[in-house]
Design a protein around this motif. Structure first.
Motif, PDB file in Angstrom:
ATOM      1  N   THR A   1       0.840  -1.205   0.000  1.00  0.00           N
ATOM      2  CA  THR A   1       0.000   0.000   0.000  1.00  0.00           C
ATOM      3  C   THR A   1       0.877   1.258   0.000  1.00  0.00           C
ATOM      4  OG1 THR A   1      -1.859  -1.082   1.129  1.00  0.00           O
ATOM      5  CG2 THR A   1      -1.673   1.310   1.376  1.00  0.00           C
ATOM      6  N   PRO A   2       0.626   2.194  -0.922  1.00  0.00           N
ATOM      7  CA  PRO A   2       1.433   3.432  -0.926  1.00  0.00           C
ATOM      8  C   PRO A   2       0.970   4.406   0.155  1.00  0.00           C
ATOM      9  CG  PRO A   2      -0.235   3.551  -2.625  1.00  0.00           C
ATOM     10  CD  PRO A   2      -0.383   2.189  -1.987  1.00  0.00           C
TER      11      PRO A   2
ATOM     12  N   PHE B   1      -5.257  -6.618  -7.090  1.00  0.00           N
ATOM     13  CA  PHE B   1      -6.317  -5.767  -7.640  1.00  0.00           C
ATOM     14  C   PHE B   1      -7.680  -6.367  -7.303  1.00  0.00           C
ATOM     15  CE2 PHE B   1      -4.781  -2.431 -10.664  1.00  0.00           C
ATOM     16  CZ  PHE B   1      -3.429  -2.578 -10.418  1.00  0.00           C
TER      17      PHE B   1
ATOM     18  N   PRO C   1      -6.261  -1.248  -7.475  1.00  0.00           N
ATOM     19  CA  PRO C   1      -5.426  -1.863  -6.438  1.00  0.00           C
ATOM     20  C   PRO C   1      -6.187  -1.908  -5.108  1.00  0.00           C
ATOM     21  CG  PRO C   1      -4.223  -0.128  -7.597  1.00  0.00           C
ATOM     22  CD  PRO C   1      -5.651  -0.024  -8.028  1.00  0.00           C
TER      23      PRO C   1
ATOM     24  N   TYR D   1      -5.780  -1.542  -1.830  1.00  0.00           N
ATOM     25  CA  TYR D   1      -4.876  -1.040  -0.796  1.00  0.00           C
ATOM     26  C   TYR D   1      -5.530  -1.090   0.577  1.00  0.00           C
ATOM     27  CZ  TYR D   1      -2.066   0.781  -4.700  1.00  0.00           C
ATOM     28  OH  TYR D   1      -1.302   0.908  -5.832  1.00  0.00           O
ATOM     29  N   LEU D   2      -4.658  -1.141   1.587  1.00  0.00           N
ATOM     30  CA  LEU D   2      -5.140  -1.194   2.969  1.00  0.00           C
ATOM     31  C   LEU D   2      -5.382   0.216   3.498  1.00  0.00           C
ATOM     32  CD1 LEU D   2      -5.549  -2.940   5.580  1.00  0.00           C
ATOM     33  CD2 LEU D   2      -3.152  -2.469   6.098  1.00  0.00           C
ATOM     34  N   ARG D   3      -6.531   0.406   4.104  1.00  0.00           N
ATOM     35  CA  ARG D   3      -6.758   1.632   4.894  1.00  0.00           C
ATOM     36  C   ARG D   3      -6.648   1.234   6.343  1.00  0.00           C
ATOM     37  NH1 ARG D   3      -8.481   6.067   2.503  1.00  0.00           N
ATOM     38  NH2 ARG D   3      -8.855   5.715   0.304  1.00  0.00           N
TER      39      ARG D   3
ATOM     40  N   THR E   1      -6.883   4.720 -10.438  1.00  0.00           N
ATOM     41  CA  THR E   1      -5.792   4.162  -9.632  1.00  0.00           C
ATOM     42  C   THR E   1      -4.920   5.286  -9.073  1.00  0.00           C
ATOM     43  OG1 THR E   1      -5.744   2.095 -10.874  1.00  0.00           O
ATOM     44  CG2 THR E   1      -3.731   2.690  -9.716  1.00  0.00           C
TER      45      THR E   1
ATOM     46  N   ARG F   1      -6.648   7.055  -6.276  1.00  0.00           N
ATOM     47  CA  ARG F   1      -6.644   6.258  -5.047  1.00  0.00           C
ATOM     48  C   ARG F   1      -5.265   6.350  -4.382  1.00  0.00           C
ATOM     49  NH1 ARG F   1      -9.181   0.282  -4.563  1.00  0.00           N
ATOM     50  NH2 ARG F   1     -11.047   1.586  -4.725  1.00  0.00           N
ATOM     51  N   GLU F   2      -4.226   6.262  -5.168  1.00  0.00           N
ATOM     52  CA  GLU F   2      -2.864   6.311  -4.626  1.00  0.00           C
ATOM     53  C   GLU F   2      -2.548   7.685  -4.047  1.00  0.00           C
ATOM     54  OE1 GLU F   2      -0.773   2.887  -7.408  1.00  0.00           O
ATOM     55  OE2 GLU F   2      -0.777   4.941  -8.134  1.00  0.00           O
TER      56      GLU F   2
ATOM     57  N   LEU G   1      -4.106   8.347  -0.668  1.00  0.00           N
ATOM     58  CA  LEU G   1      -3.396   7.778   0.482  1.00  0.00           C
ATOM     59  C   LEU G   1      -2.193   8.637   0.843  1.00  0.00           C
ATOM     60  CD1 LEU G   1      -3.623   4.035  -0.608  1.00  0.00           C
ATOM     61  CD2 LEU G   1      -4.657   5.026   1.447  1.00  0.00           C
TER      62      LEU G   1
ATOM     63  N   ASP H   1     -13.018   4.231  -2.079  1.00  0.00           N
ATOM     64  CA  ASP H   1     -13.486   2.967  -1.510  1.00  0.00           C
ATOM     65  C   ASP H   1     -14.118   3.199  -0.141  1.00  0.00           C
ATOM     66  OD1 ASP H   1     -11.151   3.699  -0.326  1.00  0.00           O
ATOM     67  OD2 ASP H   1     -10.102   1.815  -0.670  1.00  0.00           O
TER      68      ASP H   1
ATOM     69  N   GLU I   1      -6.753  -6.767 -15.413  1.00  0.00           N
ATOM     70  CA  GLU I   1      -5.441  -6.214 -15.746  1.00  0.00           C
ATOM     71  C   GLU I   1      -4.901  -6.957 -16.966  1.00  0.00           C
ATOM     72  OE1 GLU I   1      -6.270  -7.101 -12.278  1.00  0.00           O
ATOM     73  OE2 GLU I   1      -7.117  -5.099 -12.624  1.00  0.00           O
TER      74      GLU I   1
END
Lengths: 421, 421
Positions: free
Chosen positions: A75-76, A397, A402, A404-406, B169, B172-173, B176, B210, B392
């Motif tokens: 996760t970024p 995905f 993706p 990702y974790l929150r 994507t 979302r990145e 974060l 999300d 993907e």
């Protein structure tokens, strides 16, 4: 019950601009620390770096399941929150250090791992020095991260390889787009990338070129004074030869006067902290050469693009996290880094540098990595950089995006009165 | 040897802004055409679209090996070169059409497939009409492509899904990253995406969220007049609730006066064809609310990001190419498109629309896809968009970078005198 001086809690925190892989370091720290229950009690993390230590906003990473630890690795962003906050010098603000150690003591912290850049390594030094002076049993270890790759004492910085891979891929893709759109009139494309004082990311874009006429055609580095006339002449020559010219511009390029390139009215308004260099360059190309110019500004996208992480980079990010725990347990204070053993096949291991050799210093592109004409890089740079973008490490995905974790961990109950840093 | 009226060569060309998957359509055309040797002799392609037809700069795709055809399918940009060039109306420039048909006749072209956007579908109509009028045996089929998704007669456009996946994507990145960098002072992030008149790409960024407080928090669409006061109030409310606000801005947003948002001095210099809207929005947030603002401009990156293509999109891009060949062989002129059969599980098939129903028209976001407050999208939009970014379809990587094809086919010897369009 006898207190065991070798047993205590570990505190981890994230600082500075985050990267696509800083959480891989966090996962490495947590993973390694969990494997030493004899030495480490709880693995705590501070919210928003050293600010969270001062504020006593801490979480217990025991709440992260193994499955979530795997997602955290991919996760970024900084899952625990980052900060841009420097401790005052001890002699100017002793109360700040009293608070800091009160928090560490209240949570029985014996190991402090700080994951950040140049400034954060100075913070590590300040805390270690203060701990030693007051006899507080603490081992501080710095865990490097930065897309800028400007940390001294390490061959490369976790975070850089993934940003480099993302940018080089983007330049290769944009180069194909630009080539397709070129008919007779000249065209140019300018991409501004991060790098205030050090041009590592701009330089890495050179890896995109798989052919002598492929993008990027010119790279403007902060290490080289921007010579507008020479630059425009080169753009013109490229367009006359290839039809179009793709230029990568580091955000921090300066003119011969040493002043950073920026739109005049931007400086006055000051609404964007830096940036502007790419736009200035695009404007000069259009105004002086008459070409159609497209301009892109990658900004945060380049440092959070975990979807295209380098496998070398994610491996190194995890490794420095794990190594930091082992160093801390061995009582070895300092800054973990990456030591290169061989270029090809690429081999590396972690190392440790003294805080004084790292903190607040800055590593710029050395002369042997900069092309003689100042508009690109050398083969020596390519050899150095290539292994760092090697390998793909796709995140999982779900639904086309993706997964990702929150991370949502409850704050630990405060054991001390409130404090505003 | 008797001439077979059903046998002849096929000519394919690419037009307009290229996409990450237009070459997948090209590969679909070539692949399908190769499977009909009884009907199709040579599969030719023009360099730079209709310009290449007029210039007689043609290549024979027989030179593409099966292995390279596979790489072509996964290569962004327009491998044959694109153009922004419209034919004149027949009544104004009959000579242009004489030249066009001289080239087609010289190379025995019986099927013309044009891969482009709204304007290119009008070109298809013009050529078909002229062919019919002069009794030249030709079937013209339009193959849709555009990241803008603004073509009428198709549920979605090849190219859109991949750009949408890339942007969602990225948002979302970035969300974060932004969340990690937020301490106490408000922060905002602005991403400008493509979309002059239609907000499909900006809208697609909504899929990134999300969670109710996740980025993007606000979306500015060209279909909705920009109300600065209402917008700033919403930014402030988001920052007070979440700590930071991520805004997606379509490049073509207009104020209540119907004028496009742009920096004043940018308009005068005119150095970037559009763009500027994101920068204006970032500036307003900083100036009026005092927040730190970061700003990114995706530009060409969003339409060439083949490294993160949607599998749905690459499949549809190939399918419209293949379908166009089959339609052409059946003598069915028109524009191929995608017909949606079901949302979930998603099912689709190709269809065909008359040129008149497509060419030069423009499909904007319908009202039912725009949130009541104008700053986002509806669940109906999300249901429509989600399947388009699904799956993907990674390109092959080598040395850490996508191994894209640089198509280099020799030009066919000219059979006619030179001509400058």
């Amino acid at each position: 019950m006898t207190a065991n001086p070798l047993h205590g809690n570990l505190l981890y925190a994230q600082s500075g601009g985050v990267t696509a892989v800083i959480n891989a370091s966090a996962a490495g720290v947590i993973d390694e620390a969990r494997s030493h229950p004899d030495r480490i009690g709880r693995v705590l993390a501070a919210r928003n770096g050293i600010l969270g230590v001062l504020r006593e906003t801490l979480v217990d990473t025991a709440g992260i399941s193994d499955a979530d630890l795997g997602r955290l690795r991919a996760t970024p962003g900084g899952a625990f929150g980052s900060c841009r906050f420097d401790l005052d010098p001890l002699e100017r603000n002793a109360a700040q250090y009293d608070r800091l150690f009160a928090v560490l003591a209240a949570h029985d912290v014996r190991y402090f791992l700080y994951n950040g850049g140049n400034g954060s390594m100075e913070t590590c030094r300040q805390i270690q020095t203060a701990a030693d002076a007051r006899g507080y049993p603490l081992t501080v270890v710095g865990v490097p991260k930065t897309v800028d790759n400007d940390i001294v004492g390490t061959d490369c910085c976790p975070g850089f390889g993934s940003a480099a891979k993302y940018l080089a891929t983007s330049v290769r893709e944009v180069g194909l787009d630009l080539a397709a759109m070129t008919t007779n009139d000249g065209r140019a494309f300018v991409l501004e990338v991060m790098g205030r004082n050090a041009g590592w990311l701009a330089a890495a874009c050179a890896l995109a070129a798989d052919d002598a006429d492929a993008a990027p055609h010119l790279i403007l580095l902060p290490e080289v004074a921007f010579d507008e006339q020479a630059f425009l002449a080169r753009v013109k020559a490229v367009v006359e030869r290839v039809g179009a010219c793709a230029v990568v511009v580091a955000e921090g390029i300066c003119g011969p006067d040493g002043k950073i390139l920026a739109m005049q009215d931007r400086n006055q308004k000051g609404y964007i902290q830096l940036g502007g260099a790419g736009e200035v360059v695009a404007e000069r190309i259009h105004a002086c050469l008459g070409y159609k110019v497209h301009y892109a500004l990658a900004d945060y996208l380049q440092r959070s693009a975990r979807h295209l992480a380098s496998k070398t980079d994610t491996a190194q990010a995890a490794a420095v996290g794990k190594a930091a725990v082992r160093r801390a347990l061995a009582g070895q204070q300092g800054v973990v880094g990456i030591e290169r053993l061989a270029d090809s096949p690429y081999r590396w291991r972690t190392n440790l540098s003294p805080f004084e050799a790292v903190g607040n210093l800055e590593r710029r592109l050395p002369a042997e990595f900069i092309a003689a004409d100042g508009f690109g890089v050398t083969d020596a740079f390519r050899r150095w950089c290539r292994p760092l973008i090697e390998g793909e490490d796709w995140p999982r995905f779900a639904g086309g995006l993706p997964d990702y974790l929150r991370l949502q961990l409850p704050l630990l109950a405060a054991r001390l009165p409130g404090y505003a840093p």
